[in-house]
Scaffold this active site. Structure first.
Site, PDB file in Angstrom:
ATOM      1  N   ALA A  29       0.809  -1.228   0.000  1.00 14.99           N
ATOM      2  CA  ALA A  29       0.000   0.000   0.000  1.00 14.99           C
ATOM      3  C   ALA A  29       0.841   1.278   0.000  1.00 14.99           C
ATOM      4  O   ALA A  29       0.300   2.367  -0.128  1.00 14.99           O
ATOM      5  CB  ALA A  29      -0.914  -0.001   1.221  1.00 14.99           C
ATOM      6  N   GLY A  32       2.994   3.188  -5.648  1.00 16.17           N
ATOM      7  CA  GLY A  32       2.338   2.908  -6.936  1.00 16.17           C
ATOM      8  C   GLY A  32       0.850   2.646  -6.837  1.00 16.17           C
ATOM      9  O   GLY A  32       0.077   3.444  -6.304  1.00 16.17           O
ATOM     10  N   GLY A  34      -0.878   0.305  -5.197  1.00 12.68           N
ATOM     11  CA  GLY A  34      -1.400   0.045  -3.850  1.00 12.68           C
ATOM     12  C   GLY A  34      -1.659   1.348  -3.110  1.00 12.68           C
ATOM     13  O   GLY A  34      -2.662   1.493  -2.399  1.00 12.68           O
ATOM     14  N   TYR A 183       7.844 -13.954 -14.155  1.00 15.24           N
ATOM     15  CA  TYR A 183       6.802 -12.944 -13.890  1.00 15.24           C
ATOM     16  C   TYR A 183       5.472 -13.407 -14.488  1.00 15.24           C
ATOM     17  O   TYR A 183       4.434 -13.384 -13.816  1.00 15.24           O
ATOM     18  CB  TYR A 183       7.214 -11.587 -14.485  1.00 15.24           C
ATOM     19  CG  TYR A 183       6.226 -10.475 -14.176  1.00 15.24           C
ATOM     20  CD1 TYR A 183       6.037 -10.022 -12.868  1.00 15.24           C
ATOM     21  CD2 TYR A 183       5.482  -9.873 -15.195  1.00 15.24           C
ATOM     22  CE1 TYR A 183       5.125  -9.002 -12.584  1.00 15.24           C
ATOM     23  CE2 TYR A 183       4.572  -8.851 -14.918  1.00 15.24           C
ATOM     24  CZ  TYR A 183       4.397  -8.415 -13.608  1.00 15.24           C
ATOM     25  OH  TYR A 183       3.496  -7.402 -13.325  1.00 15.24           O
TER      26      TYR A 183
HETATM   27  N1  LIG Z   1       2.736  -0.744 -12.992  1.00 17.31           N
HETATM   28  C1  LIG Z   1       2.297  -1.498 -13.974  1.00 17.31           C
HETATM   29  O1  LIG Z   1       2.276  -1.102 -15.149  1.00 17.31           O
HETATM   30  C2  LIG Z   1       1.787  -2.877 -13.669  1.00 17.31           C
HETATM   31  C3  LIG Z   1       1.328  -3.647 -14.746  1.00 17.31           C
HETATM   32  C4  LIG Z   1       0.795  -4.899 -14.497  1.00 17.31           C
HETATM   33  C5  LIG Z   1       0.727  -5.357 -13.193  1.00 17.31           C
HETATM   34  N2  LIG Z   1       1.199  -4.609 -12.173  1.00 17.31           N
HETATM   35  C6  LIG Z   1       1.130  -5.179 -10.818  1.00 17.31           C
HETATM   36  O2  LIG Z   1       0.720  -4.213  -9.892  1.00 17.31           O
HETATM   37  C7  LIG Z   1       1.197  -4.551  -8.584  1.00 17.31           C
HETATM   38  C8  LIG Z   1       1.726  -3.318  -7.892  1.00 17.31           C
HETATM   39  O3  LIG Z   1       2.891  -2.866  -8.575  1.00 17.31           O
HETATM   40  P1  LIG Z   1       3.193  -1.331  -8.838  1.00 17.31           P
HETATM   41  O4  LIG Z   1       3.214  -1.159 -10.300  1.00 17.31           O
HETATM   42  O5  LIG Z   1       2.360  -0.471  -7.997  1.00 17.31           O
HETATM   43  O6  LIG Z   1       4.742  -1.295  -8.370  1.00 17.31           O
HETATM   44  P2  LIG Z   1       5.466  -0.607  -7.121  1.00 17.31           P
HETATM   45  O7  LIG Z   1       5.235   0.857  -7.128  1.00 17.31           O
HETATM   46  O8  LIG Z   1       6.866  -1.106  -7.189  1.00 17.31           O
HETATM   47  O9  LIG Z   1       4.737  -1.243  -5.870  1.00 17.31           O
HETATM   48  C9  LIG Z   1       4.953  -2.587  -5.501  1.00 17.31           C
HETATM   49  C10 LIG Z   1       4.567  -2.762  -4.056  1.00 17.31           C
HETATM   50  O10 LIG Z   1       4.789  -4.136  -3.675  1.00 17.31           O
HETATM   51  C11 LIG Z   1       5.555  -4.129  -2.472  1.00 17.31           C
HETATM   52  N3  LIG Z   1       6.333  -5.359  -2.299  1.00 17.31           N
HETATM   53  C12 LIG Z   1       7.335  -5.830  -3.051  1.00 17.31           C
HETATM   54  N4  LIG Z   1       7.858  -6.946  -2.496  1.00 17.31           N
HETATM   55  C13 LIG Z   1       7.149  -7.180  -1.359  1.00 17.31           C
HETATM   56  C14 LIG Z   1       7.214  -8.139  -0.327  1.00 17.31           C
HETATM   57  N5  LIG Z   1       8.154  -9.100  -0.314  1.00 17.31           N
HETATM   58  N6  LIG Z   1       6.319  -8.090   0.694  1.00 17.31           N
HETATM   59  C15 LIG Z   1       5.389  -7.112   0.729  1.00 17.31           C
HETATM   60  N7  LIG Z   1       5.295  -6.139  -0.203  1.00 17.31           N
HETATM   61  C16 LIG Z   1       6.175  -6.172  -1.219  1.00 17.31           C
HETATM   62  C17 LIG Z   1       6.464  -2.917  -2.617  1.00 17.31           C
HETATM   63  O11 LIG Z   1       7.040  -2.574  -1.369  1.00 17.31           O
HETATM   64  P3  LIG Z   1       8.369  -1.617  -1.327  1.00 17.31           P
HETATM   65  O12 LIG Z   1       7.915  -0.236  -1.699  1.00 17.31           O
HETATM   66  O13 LIG Z   1       8.791  -1.730   0.093  1.00 17.31           O
HETATM   67  O14 LIG Z   1       9.348  -2.179  -2.310  1.00 17.31           O
HETATM   68  C18 LIG Z   1       5.446  -1.908  -3.115  1.00 17.31           C
HETATM   69  O15 LIG Z   1       4.665  -1.432  -2.051  1.00 17.31           O
HETATM   70  C19 LIG Z   1       2.207  -5.683  -8.783  1.00 17.31           C
HETATM   71  O16 LIG Z   1       1.591  -6.907  -8.434  1.00 17.31           O
HETATM   72  C20 LIG Z   1       2.481  -5.649 -10.281  1.00 17.31           C
HETATM   73  O17 LIG Z   1       2.814  -6.926 -10.794  1.00 17.31           O
HETATM   74  C21 LIG Z   1       1.733  -3.383 -12.382  1.00 17.31           C
END
Ligand SMILES: NC(=O)c1ccc[n+]([C@@H]2O[C@H](COP(=O)([O-])OP(=O)(O)OC[C@H]3O[C@@H](n4cnc5c(N)ncnc54)[C@H](OP(=O)(O)O)[C@@H]3O)[C@@H](O)[C@H]2O)c1
Length: 320
Positions: A29, A32, A34, A183
């Protein structure tokens, strides 16, 4: 987003349908998507538990939202999805401090990083994106089933699930590893699980439904984290340029998950993503996921393997 999606994000004083969202957990949360899901649901009056691996980053994010919405009801609690003990401890804490759980947003994830392992020896992407959320959901399902009214589990997947395959002979990428294949595998697993869970909940006549969603392409920290870990060979400036052309904001990318979490008419087993170019951007709409994601035999096999790997079982009858 318009009201036709069942989401009234406005602050015009009209009580929105989702004023009664209740209690929500959002994993990842602090950053990005979350963060934006948390922000949107906080604005609608939900109580949100921000499940973050770093308390410091979680508190920082919480303060940002509180400075925007006075009265936002937010709690940060530690959850490291790369450690099943942390997952169990989080669930125990939640169950001992809350009466119910209306929405579980399984959002956190990492993308295309070099091979590394979780505390339990799982390949990291499979372990964090999928198995950690599988175990978390199993631990929390009893409290969701006891919650008054309807509850939902929402899984964050990706268009990348379309390239995914479940390699049962080498699930942890020990014999051969491709960061992108891992992935894709994890994101396909998210959907196989979301739909299988919904089928089993249906058989159990539970008041819980399970759905999938994806954000298209959204500007978040995902690519940067991958680059930091050495997983993304492309120059960051090139990625930023691609993001500027293709991706939508994180706020827009969060809308499919908010929709899946709050739309009053949505059914279990549905999949929500952006309606625009190649489903990469736009307004949230129901859409089909890949044919493979609906394969029930594959889903059942993955379910059994996941229970064995995590040592966590669901108290649900098997599928018909
Ligand atoms: N952005 C896109 O275009 C996109 C596209 C398709 C799917 N998604 C999916 O969307 C989801 C969120 O990603 P986002 O794009 O928002 O990226 P992000 O900004 O990197 O956020 C990822 C979040 O996951 C947390 N996280 C990573 N490893 C973890 C762990 N071991 N335990 C608990 N939390 C953990 C991160 O914590 P930290 O901040 O502490 O690292 C961060 O809060 C992911 O599942 C991703 O696969 C994103």
């Amino acid at each position: 987003m318009s009201e036709k999606y069942g989401y009234n994000g406005s602050t015009d004083g009209v009580p929105s349908a989702s004023t009664h969202i209740g209690t929500v957990i959002v994993t990842g949360a602090n950053s990005g998507l979350g963060f934006e899901v948390t922000r949107a649901l906080a604005e609608q009056g939900a109580h949100i538990v921000m499940a973050c691996r770093s308390i410091e980053r979680g508190e920082e994010a919480k303060q940002k939202i509180e400075s925007e919405f006075l009265g936002a009801s937010l709690t940060v609690h530690e959850l490291d999805l790369a450690d099943l003990d942390s997952v169990a401890a989080f669930a125990e804490w939640f169950k001992s401090t809350h009466d119910g759980l209306n929405v579980l947003c399984n959002n956190a994830g990492v993308m295309a990083i070099p091979r590394q392992e979780t505390a339990d020896g799982f390949e990291y992407q499979f372990g964090v994106n999928y198995l950690g959320h599988f175990a978390l959901t199993a631990h929390l399902l009893p409290i969701m089933q006891q919650t008054t009214g309807e509850s939902r589990v929402v899984m964050q997947s990706s268009v990348g699930h379309r390239n995914g395959e479940i390699d049962f002979d080498d699930l942890q990428g020990e014999e051969s590893y491709s960061a992108w294949d891992a992935y894709g595998q994890s994101k396909l697993a998210n959907l196989l699980f979301a739909y299988e869970l919904d089928r089993r909940l249906h058989v159990a006549k539970a008041s819980v439904k399970s759905l999938g969603c994806h954000p298209g392409a959204s500007t978040t920290n995902l690519v940067h984290y991958s680059a930091e870990q050495g997983g993304f060979r492309l120059d960051l400036r090139l990625m930023s340029l691609m993001n500027a052309i293709l991706a939508q904001s994180a706020e827009r990318g969060a809308e499919p998950m908010v929709y899946a979490a709050t739309d009053p008419g949505i059914e279990g087993g549905e999949y929500v993503g952006p309606d625009g170019l190649m489903n990469m951007r736009g307004d949230p709409m129901l859409q089909p996921s890949s044919e493979r994601s609906y394969n029930e035999e594959l889903a059942r096999r993955l379910w059994d393997v996941s229970e064995d790997l995590t040592g966590v079982s669901f108290e649900l009858p098997g599928p018909n």
